[in-house]
Design an enzyme around this catalytic site. Structure first.
Site, PDB file in Angstrom:
ATOM      1  N   LYS A 326     -42.882  12.742   3.693  1.00 12.60           N
ATOM      2  CA  LYS A 326     -44.242  13.034   4.148  1.00 12.60           C
ATOM      3  C   LYS A 326     -44.249  13.709   5.516  1.00 12.60           C
ATOM      4  O   LYS A 326     -43.275  13.672   6.266  1.00 12.60           O
ATOM      5  CB  LYS A 326     -45.079  11.759   4.154  1.00 12.60           C
ATOM      6  CG  LYS A 326     -45.440  11.308   2.746  1.00 12.60           C
ATOM      7  CD  LYS A 326     -46.443  10.175   2.728  1.00 12.60           C
ATOM      8  CE  LYS A 326     -46.878   9.865   1.290  1.00 12.60           C
ATOM      9  NZ  LYS A 326     -47.839   8.736   1.237  1.00 12.60           N
ATOM     10  N   ARG A 360     -41.547   3.760  -2.708  1.00 13.57           N
ATOM     11  CA  ARG A 360     -41.893   4.835  -3.639  1.00 13.57           C
ATOM     12  C   ARG A 360     -41.235   6.109  -3.116  1.00 13.57           C
ATOM     13  O   ARG A 360     -41.574   6.580  -2.019  1.00 13.57           O
ATOM     14  CB  ARG A 360     -43.410   4.984  -3.724  1.00 13.57           C
ATOM     15  CG  ARG A 360     -43.897   6.041  -4.715  1.00 13.57           C
ATOM     16  CD  ARG A 360     -45.418   6.034  -4.791  1.00 13.57           C
ATOM     17  NE  ARG A 360     -45.915   7.007  -5.744  1.00 13.57           N
ATOM     18  CZ  ARG A 360     -46.183   8.285  -5.441  1.00 13.57           C
ATOM     19  NH1 ARG A 360     -45.999   8.726  -4.208  1.00 13.57           N
ATOM     20  NH2 ARG A 360     -46.631   9.108  -6.371  1.00 13.57           N
TER      21      ARG A 360
END
Length: 379
Positions: A326, A360
């Site tokens: 991210k 995740r």
């Protein structure tokens, strides 16, 4: 005589057992080895002075601002430093004290009861859309099935399938379009009975798509809206599915436009408590909590949520963290999404250290190796 200084991150319970300490002693000593740092905001100054004395009386301590003893200001922020055993003792002491300390005792007790999960699960990401922020996670048709099998072999415990991008600035699509994207993959894995090899999760908040997946072997619904839709909650309850409740401020299209919190840790907790109650009212038995890294969060918010992940253990649910590749990594160390594997591993290992039990990820094999090494280092 040989003297060795040990890391305070080792498995103390296991170390004590190896020494041959009896079970009762292990319990007592392990509690003494667990340290709590608890920040208490907006505490009545009278309560702060009582709490300080009570903490000192049992060997703990309370850091207070200058002028607290003379009540220079009516309310103060303080930092409690205590072992597990001291925290239990202090919680009992404060039950009979004034100035809101009785309520504080309830809060302290909740941290005493918080437990870390021993098992760490890897959730592999598979996107059936063409606009997710990381191109290497996008698969269609037979390639998607091959990628699923590959992730299972690499160590994925859960496969999370999504058909709609939720990256900052992304736009929602219709339920019909989302189902068109994921249906061929769902049908193929159902026909090949891949759900017997691993656990499947659907990253969706559309009832029509969720219903289709639950009827075909999926057992987890990963809802970025945190059960905002009553029908999603009803479906999870009726199918006995696990619900991942994620926190998001705003919507994907606008969530990164000046997000703000009074206290991100407590604001997210209030949201979790509300949605846990809602999920329970619809008969959902298993709930996983995800603080939503990057979903309406500033860099400082993301760092705080990861660093203090253990705060949410007192809610009694498994914790999931998804920071894989991210943009927060880019904000710390400028890089493209192709260059953020190392940053992803660093964040996820820190989150696991702080109590997260599910990560995740895009890179299953690398995370499986990192977690195995991390476990070995902890003994």
């Amino acid at each position: 005589m040989v003297v060795e200084k040990l890391s305070n991150t080792i498995d103390l319970h296991r170390e004590l057992k190896a020494l041959g300490v009896d079970s009762g002693g292990i319990s007592i000593l392990a509690d003494k080895g667990k340290m709590h740092l608890i920040r208490i905001r907006d505490l009545h100054v009278g309560a702060a002075n009582i709490l300080k004395q009570d903490a000192l009386s049992i060997g703990a301590d309370l850091a207070v601002p200058k002028g607290t003893v003379t009540a220079l200001t009516p309310r103060v922020d303080v930092l409690l430093i205590a072992t597990e055993r001291q925290l239990q003792q202090l919680a009992k002491k404060e039950k009979a004290q004034p100035f809101g300390l009785k309520q504080l005792s309830v809060e302290l007790e909740s941290f005493c009861h918080a437990k870390y999960e021993n098992e760490i699960s890897i959730m592999g990401i598979l996107n059936a859309n063409d606009d997710s922020f990381y191109h290497a996670s996008r698969f269609q048709g037979n390639q998607a099935i091959e990628r699923i099998e590959s992730m299972i072999n690499e160590g994925a415990d859960i496969i999370d399938l999504g058909g709609v991008s939720s990256r900052p600035g992304s736009m929602a699509v219709s339920a019909e379009e989302e189902l068109r994207r994921v249906r061929p993959i769902i049908d193929a894995l159902y026909e090949q009975r891949l759900y017997e090899k691993t656990t499947f999760s659907l990253d969706s908040y559309e009832p029509e798509v969720i219903s289709y997946a639950l009827e075909r072997g999926f057992t987890i619904i990963n809802d970025i809206t945190g059960l905002a839709n009553d029908e999603v909650a009803r479906l999870c309850g009726s199918y006995g599915a696990t619900a991942v409740i994620m926190h998001m401020q705003g919507q994907p299209a606008t969530m990164q436009e000046n997000p703000a919190y009074s206290s991100v840790i407590t604001d997210v907790e209030h949201f979790f408590r509300e949605r846990i109650a809602k999920g329970s009212s619809y008969g959902i038995k298993e709930i996983i909590l995800d603080c939503g890294i990057g979903f309406g969060k500033r860099l400082e918010d993301n760092l705080s949520l990861i660093t203090h992940q253990s705060h949410y253990l007192r809610l009694g649910k498994k914790l999931l963290v998804g920071a894989s590749r991210k943009s927060m990594i880019n904000a710390i160390s400028p890089s493209s999404s192709d260059e953020r594997l190392a940053g992803s591993l660093a964040i996820h290992l820190k989150a696991i250290e702080q109590g997260a039990s599910i990560v995740r990820v895009h890179d299953v094999k690398e995370h499986a190796q990192a977690i195995h090494v991390w476990k070995a280092l902890r003994g």
